[in-house]
Motif scaffolding. Structure first.
Motif, short mmCIF file in Angstrom:
data_model
loop_
_atom_site.label_atom_id
_atom_site.label_comp_id
_atom_site.label_asym_id
_atom_site.label_seq_id
_atom_site.Cartn_x
_atom_site.Cartn_y
_atom_site.Cartn_z
N ARG A 4 1.06 -1.18 -0.06
CA ARG A 4 0.12 -0.01 0.11
C ARG A 4 0.99 1.32 -0.05
N PHE A 5 1.84 1.33 0.80
CA PHE A 5 2.56 2.46 0.86
C PHE A 5 3.55 2.58 -0.38
N LYS A 6 4.04 1.62 -0.89
CA LYS A 6 5.01 1.34 -2.22
C LYS A 6 4.02 2.21 -3.15
N GLN A 7 2.89 1.60 -3.56
CA GLN A 7 1.80 1.91 -4.41
C GLN A 7 1.72 3.46 -4.20
N ALA A 8 1.71 4.08 -3.13
CA ALA A 8 1.38 5.30 -2.69
C ALA A 8 2.41 6.54 -3.03
N GLY A 9 3.57 5.77 -3.45
CA GLY A 9 4.92 6.53 -3.74
C GLY A 9 5.99 6.81 -2.72
N LEU A 10 5.73 6.03 -1.55
CA LEU A 10 6.66 6.26 -0.44
C LEU A 10 8.12 5.96 -0.88
N PRO A 11 9.14 7.16 -0.84
CA PRO A 11 10.36 7.15 -1.52
C PRO A 11 11.29 6.06 -0.65
N TYR A 12 11.82 5.06 -1.22
CA TYR A 12 12.52 4.11 -0.25
C TYR A 12 13.87 3.78 -1.34
N PHE A 13 14.72 3.26 -0.76
CA PHE A 13 15.75 2.97 -1.62
C PHE A 13 16.35 1.28 -0.86
N THR A 14 16.98 0.51 -1.87
CA THR A 14 17.25 -0.97 -1.21
C THR A 14 18.71 -0.60 -0.69
N LEU A 15 19.05 -1.31 0.40
CA LEU A 15 20.41 -1.38 0.91
C LEU A 15 20.60 -2.89 1.00
N THR A 36 23.03 -6.00 1.97
CA THR A 36 24.02 -6.83 2.65
C THR A 36 24.47 -7.97 2.28
N GLU A 37 25.47 -8.51 2.63
CA GLU A 37 25.67 -10.05 2.22
C GLU A 37 24.55 -11.11 2.33
N GLN A 38 23.92 -11.08 3.46
CA GLN A 38 22.81 -11.96 3.73
C GLN A 38 21.55 -11.69 3.07
N ARG A 39 21.09 -10.36 3.09
CA ARG A 39 19.67 -10.02 2.66
C ARG A 39 19.80 -8.34 2.30
N LYS A 40 18.61 -7.98 1.96
CA LYS A 40 18.34 -6.67 1.28
C LYS A 40 17.32 -5.94 2.41
N PHE A 41 17.47 -4.64 2.51
CA PHE A 41 16.64 -3.91 3.25
C PHE A 41 16.09 -2.74 2.69
N TYR A 42 14.85 -2.24 3.04
CA TYR A 42 14.13 -1.27 2.32
C TYR A 42 14.32 -0.19 3.36
N MET A 43 14.89 0.87 2.79
CA MET A 43 15.30 1.96 3.75
C MET A 43 14.64 3.32 3.26
N VAL A 44 14.22 4.21 4.06
CA VAL A 44 13.46 5.46 3.80
C VAL A 44 14.26 6.63 4.24
N ASN A 45 14.75 7.64 3.48
CA ASN A 45 15.41 9.01 4.03
C ASN A 45 14.22 9.59 4.59
N ILE A 46 14.33 9.87 6.02
CA ILE A 46 13.64 10.73 6.73
C ILE A 46 13.18 12.06 6.17
N ASP A 47 14.02 12.78 5.66
CA ASP A 47 13.93 14.08 4.94
C ASP A 47 12.77 13.83 3.59
N LYS A 48 12.99 12.90 2.83
CA LYS A 48 12.05 12.56 1.76
C LYS A 48 10.74 12.12 2.33
N PHE A 49 10.81 11.24 3.61
CA PHE A 49 9.43 10.92 4.10
C PHE A 49 8.60 12.12 4.56
N TRP A 50 9.30 12.98 5.13
CA TRP A 50 8.53 14.01 5.68
C TRP A 50 7.71 14.76 4.43
N LYS A 51 8.36 14.95 3.23
CA LYS A 51 7.82 15.68 2.08
C LYS A 51 6.66 14.62 1.50
N TRP A 52 7.13 13.54 1.45
CA TRP A 52 5.97 12.48 1.04
C TRP A 52 4.87 12.48 1.77
N ALA A 53 5.00 12.50 3.18
CA ALA A 53 3.97 12.60 4.39
C ALA A 53 3.04 13.87 4.20
#
Length: 156
Positions: A82-93, A95-112
């Motif tokens: 739901r949040f991805k479809q709404a355009g929540l800005p995120y990036f993928t980080l 690591t060697e074992q897995r990946k994490f979806y991360m959100v920049n706080i400043d971009k989050f507040w603009k989106w929010a």
């Protein structure tokens, strides 16, 4: 007696600075290529200088943590979608074992600000996500007043 030669090379100030700046933003594998060191050496030095886990040093917060704050519970795959479809800005980080979806706080507040209808600001404690824009405290106060009024009406 034969003097033992040191096989590893000392870290330069420049290399430590590069590691500090890029740790959490680039993978250990990328850093090892750039600095000409093993992945193990990169991880050891990062730990030695107090950098912690790469995810903790990324430029933002994990989407899982953010959605648990917003939704007030452990985020489900429906919440992610739901949040991805709404355009929540995120990036993928990665690591060697897995990946994490991360959100920049400043971009989050603009989106929010543009998607206030998706977020119950009253659920997020003040300053949990660092410095907040001015509209957030006004919205939180208004929302908490609405909640208190609704509860009062239910008991009356």
């Amino acid at each position: 007696m034969k003097k033992l030669e040191r096989k590893c090379k000392w870290w330069t100030d420049e290399e430590v600075e590069i590691l500090s700046e890029k740790w959490g933003k680039r993978s250990a594998k990328d850093l090892s290529r750039q600095l000409g060191r093993s992945i193990g050496a990169i991880k050891r030095k990062a730990k030695d200088i107090g950098m912690g886990f790469r995810v903790q040093n990324a430029d933002g917060i994990s989407m899982k943590m953010l959605l648990s704050l917003i939704c007030g519970h452990n985020a489900s795959s429906k919440d992610y979608k739901r949040f991805k479809q709404a355009g929540l800005p995120y990036f993928t980080l990665k690591t060697e074992q897995r990946k994490f979806y991360m959100v920049n706080i400043d971009k989050f507040w603009k989106w929010a600000e543009e998607n206030q209808n998706m977020i119950d600001i009253a659920k997020i404690e003040p300053l949990t996500l660092g410095k907040e824009p001015e509209w957030v405290s006004a919205m939180r106060s208004q929302r908490r007043t609405e909640i208190a009024k609704k509860r009062w009406e239910e008991y009356a």
